[in-house]
Design a protein around this motif. Structure first.
Motif, PDB file in Angstrom:
ATOM      1  N   VAL A 165       7.919  -8.402   1.661  1.00  0.00           N
ATOM      2  CA  VAL A 165       7.413  -9.198   0.422  1.00  0.00           C
ATOM      3  C   VAL A 165       8.415 -10.561   0.055  1.00  0.00           C
ATOM      4  O   VAL A 165       7.335 -11.068   0.069  1.00  0.00           O
ATOM      5  N   GLU A 166       9.336 -10.311  -0.351  1.00  0.00           N
ATOM      6  CA  GLU A 166      10.151 -11.240  -0.560  1.00  0.00           C
ATOM      7  C   GLU A 166      10.628 -12.582   0.507  1.00  0.00           C
ATOM      8  O   GLU A 166       9.959 -13.131   0.348  1.00  0.00           O
ATOM      9  N   ALA A 167      10.546 -11.701   1.366  1.00  0.00           N
ATOM     10  CA  ALA A 167      10.943 -12.635   2.899  1.00  0.00           C
ATOM     11  C   ALA A 167       8.910 -12.955   2.759  1.00  0.00           C
ATOM     12  O   ALA A 167       9.126 -14.693   3.403  1.00  0.00           O
TER      13      ALA A 167
ATOM     14  N   PHE B  69       4.091  -2.133   8.601  1.00  0.00           N
ATOM     15  CA  PHE B  69       4.984  -0.644   8.033  1.00  0.00           C
ATOM     16  C   PHE B  69       6.270  -0.324   7.544  1.00  0.00           C
ATOM     17  O   PHE B  69       7.456  -0.545   8.233  1.00  0.00           O
ATOM     18  N   VAL B  70       6.069  -0.083   6.793  1.00  0.00           N
ATOM     19  CA  VAL B  70       8.557   0.318   6.207  1.00  0.00           C
ATOM     20  C   VAL B  70       8.230   1.511   5.526  1.00  0.00           C
ATOM     21  O   VAL B  70       6.877   2.354   4.705  1.00  0.00           O
ATOM     22  N   PRO B  71       9.361   2.855   5.622  1.00  0.00           N
ATOM     23  CA  PRO B  71       9.731   3.884   5.247  1.00  0.00           C
ATOM     24  C   PRO B  71       9.745   3.787   3.575  1.00  0.00           C
ATOM     25  O   PRO B  71       9.554   4.839   3.166  1.00  0.00           O
ATOM     26  N   THR B  72      10.222   2.670   3.061  1.00  0.00           N
ATOM     27  CA  THR B  72      10.532   3.053   1.474  1.00  0.00           C
ATOM     28  C   THR B  72       9.866   1.628   1.028  1.00  0.00           C
ATOM     29  O   THR B  72       9.624   0.645   0.909  1.00  0.00           O
ATOM     30  N   ALA B  73      10.019   1.932  -0.644  1.00  0.00           N
ATOM     31  CA  ALA B  73       9.131   0.813  -1.353  1.00  0.00           C
ATOM     32  C   ALA B  73      10.367  -0.265  -1.788  1.00  0.00           C
ATOM     33  O   ALA B  73       9.783  -1.456  -1.568  1.00  0.00           O
ATOM     34  N   GLU B  74      11.578   0.465  -1.404  1.00  0.00           N
ATOM     35  CA  GLU B  74      12.428  -0.569  -1.535  1.00  0.00           C
ATOM     36  C   GLU B  74      11.725  -2.033  -0.370  1.00  0.00           C
ATOM     37  O   GLU B  74      12.974  -3.725  -0.596  1.00  0.00           O
ATOM     38  N   ALA B  75      12.092  -1.385   0.658  1.00  0.00           N
ATOM     39  CA  ALA B  75      11.692  -1.961   1.766  1.00  0.00           C
ATOM     40  C   ALA B  75      10.625  -2.885   1.601  1.00  0.00           C
ATOM     41  O   ALA B  75      10.783  -4.128   2.429  1.00  0.00           O
ATOM     42  N   ALA B  76      10.003  -2.822   1.408  1.00  0.00           N
ATOM     43  CA  ALA B  76       8.411  -2.693   0.947  1.00  0.00           C
ATOM     44  C   ALA B  76       8.533  -4.528   0.540  1.00  0.00           C
ATOM     45  O   ALA B  76       8.197  -5.268   0.541  1.00  0.00           O
TER      46      ALA B  76
ATOM     47  N   VAL C  78       5.934   6.634   4.109  1.00  0.00           N
ATOM     48  CA  VAL C  78       7.103   7.470   3.288  1.00  0.00           C
ATOM     49  C   VAL C  78       6.626   8.822   3.947  1.00  0.00           C
ATOM     50  O   VAL C  78       5.444   9.168   4.166  1.00  0.00           O
ATOM     51  N   ASP C  79       7.829   9.840   4.668  1.00  0.00           N
ATOM     52  CA  ASP C  79       7.376  10.739   5.984  1.00  0.00           C
ATOM     53  C   ASP C  79       6.555  10.191   6.297  1.00  0.00           C
ATOM     54  O   ASP C  79       5.587  11.384   6.998  1.00  0.00           O
ATOM     55  N   GLY C  80       6.003   9.657   7.413  1.00  0.00           N
ATOM     56  CA  GLY C  80       5.221   9.316   8.312  1.00  0.00           C
ATOM     57  C   GLY C  80       3.474   9.906   7.558  1.00  0.00           C
ATOM     58  O   GLY C  80       3.258   9.367   8.466  1.00  0.00           O
ATOM     59  N   TYR C  81       3.759   8.940   6.586  1.00  0.00           N
ATOM     60  CA  TYR C  81       2.658   8.999   5.950  1.00  0.00           C
ATOM     61  C   TYR C  81       1.593   8.560   6.422  1.00  0.00           C
ATOM     62  O   TYR C  81       0.157   9.508   6.667  1.00  0.00           O
ATOM     63  N   TYR C  82       1.512   7.015   7.087  1.00  0.00           N
ATOM     64  CA  TYR C  82       0.802   6.523   7.435  1.00  0.00           C
ATOM     65  C   TYR C  82       0.752   6.260   9.181  1.00  0.00           C
ATOM     66  O   TYR C  82       0.029   5.636  10.041  1.00  0.00           O
TER      67      TYR C  82
ATOM     68  N   VAL D 251       0.802  -1.044  -0.344  1.00  0.00           N
ATOM     69  CA  VAL D 251       0.077  -0.085  -0.099  1.00  0.00           C
ATOM     70  C   VAL D 251       0.656   0.638   0.036  1.00  0.00           C
ATOM     71  O   VAL D 251       1.447   1.531   0.306  1.00  0.00           O
ATOM     72  N   LEU D 252       1.000   2.128  -1.259  1.00  0.00           N
ATOM     73  CA  LEU D 252       2.076   3.014  -1.556  1.00  0.00           C
ATOM     74  C   LEU D 252       1.052   4.236  -0.558  1.00  0.00           C
ATOM     75  O   LEU D 252      -1.052   4.335  -0.583  1.00  0.00           O
ATOM     76  N   PRO D 253       0.831   5.240  -0.845  1.00  0.00           N
ATOM     77  CA  PRO D 253       0.147   6.177   0.322  1.00  0.00           C
ATOM     78  C   PRO D 253      -0.760   6.691  -1.231  1.00  0.00           C
ATOM     79  O   PRO D 253      -0.347   7.068  -1.666  1.00  0.00           O
ATOM     80  N   GLY D 254      -1.729   7.220  -0.921  1.00  0.00           N
ATOM     81  CA  GLY D 254      -3.515   7.369  -1.340  1.00  0.00           C
ATOM     82  C   GLY D 254      -4.470   8.176  -0.734  1.00  0.00           C
ATOM     83  O   GLY D 254      -3.714   8.435   0.832  1.00  0.00           O
ATOM     84  N   GLY D 255      -5.046   8.404  -0.754  1.00  0.00           N
ATOM     85  CA  GLY D 255      -6.287   9.065  -0.917  1.00  0.00           C
ATOM     86  C   GLY D 255      -7.270   7.870   0.031  1.00  0.00           C
ATOM     87  O   GLY D 255      -7.351   6.703  -0.194  1.00  0.00           O
ATOM     88  N   PRO D 256      -8.824   8.732   0.196  1.00  0.00           N
ATOM     89  CA  PRO D 256      -9.746   8.033   0.468  1.00  0.00           C
ATOM     90  C   PRO D 256      -9.821   6.404  -0.254  1.00  0.00           C
ATOM     91  O   PRO D 256     -10.385   5.820   0.336  1.00  0.00           O
TER      92      PRO D 256
END
Length: 189
Positions: A101-103, A90-97, A60-64, A28-33
């Motif tokens: 997921v791979e794990a 929760f992770v700070p970057t897409a790479e960490a996500a 990203v930057d504490g969005y969630y 889940v990336l930062p998004g709207g409603p």
């Protein structure tokens, strides 16, 4: 990316089903409603055991951060049964996500396969709504229509009830809020 699917559908429920159908995990990336709705629905499904699909939010930057705080508070108030970290990671970057997921994929290969439980009926009427007087009132209130009713002497008359469209959701929200608040206060004593 092995495959990219675009989820359409006639309504949000259909679109959400298409989004998770065949998924190994949800990123889940930062998004709207719409994104929040999808995330909350899957978090609820995970909490009540309808799925064990891994969910990771890219914070990203504490969005969630507020979402995380709501899960923590709900757990402290005993409103959810799973620990927040068992519901959404929760992770700070897409790479960490992707790494997370791979794990999870490795765990899947080790026998922990995600699943989405299917139910025969999505919604059933409760005994509360089956009550003729309650059901009739809600139907009239939500439609702004009228019903024919009998008074104590057996005289028939038309009973109309007209409420603004926001009234029922507002009253339901107040009732739920009061229940949660009372439960929270009682658990602190």
């Amino acid at each position: 990316i092995r495959e990219m699917l675009v989820a359409g559908g006639d309504d949000l429920q259909e679109r959400k089903k298409l989004l998770v159908q065949g998924a190994d995990a949800l990123v889940v990336l930062p998004g709207g409603p719409g994104t929040w709705d999808e995330l909350w629905e899957m978090a609820c499904a995970r909490n009540i055991g309808l799925t064990n699909l891994p969910i990771v939010a890219v914070d990203v930057d504490g969005y969630y951060e507020n979402f995380k705080q709501m899960l923590d508070r709900a757990y402290l108030d005993k409103l959810i049964k799973l620990k927040p970290e068992e519901i959404v990671h929760f992770v700070p970057t897409a790479e960490a996500a992707i790494r997370w997921v791979e794990a999870q994929g490795k765990a899947k290969l080790d026998g922990l396969q995600p699943k989405l439980k299917r139910r025969a009926s999505v919604m059933k009427r409760s005994s509360f709504m089956d009550s003729p007087s309650i059901g009739s009132w809600f139907r009239r209130a939500s439609s702004g229509g009228s019903d024919e009713v009998s008074d104590a002497e057996g005289n028939r008359r038309t009973s109309s009830l007209s409420l603004p469209g926001w009234a029922l959701p507002f009253v339901a929200g107040v009732a739920i809020g009061a229940t949660i608040g009372a439960r929270s206060l009682l658990s602190r004593k």
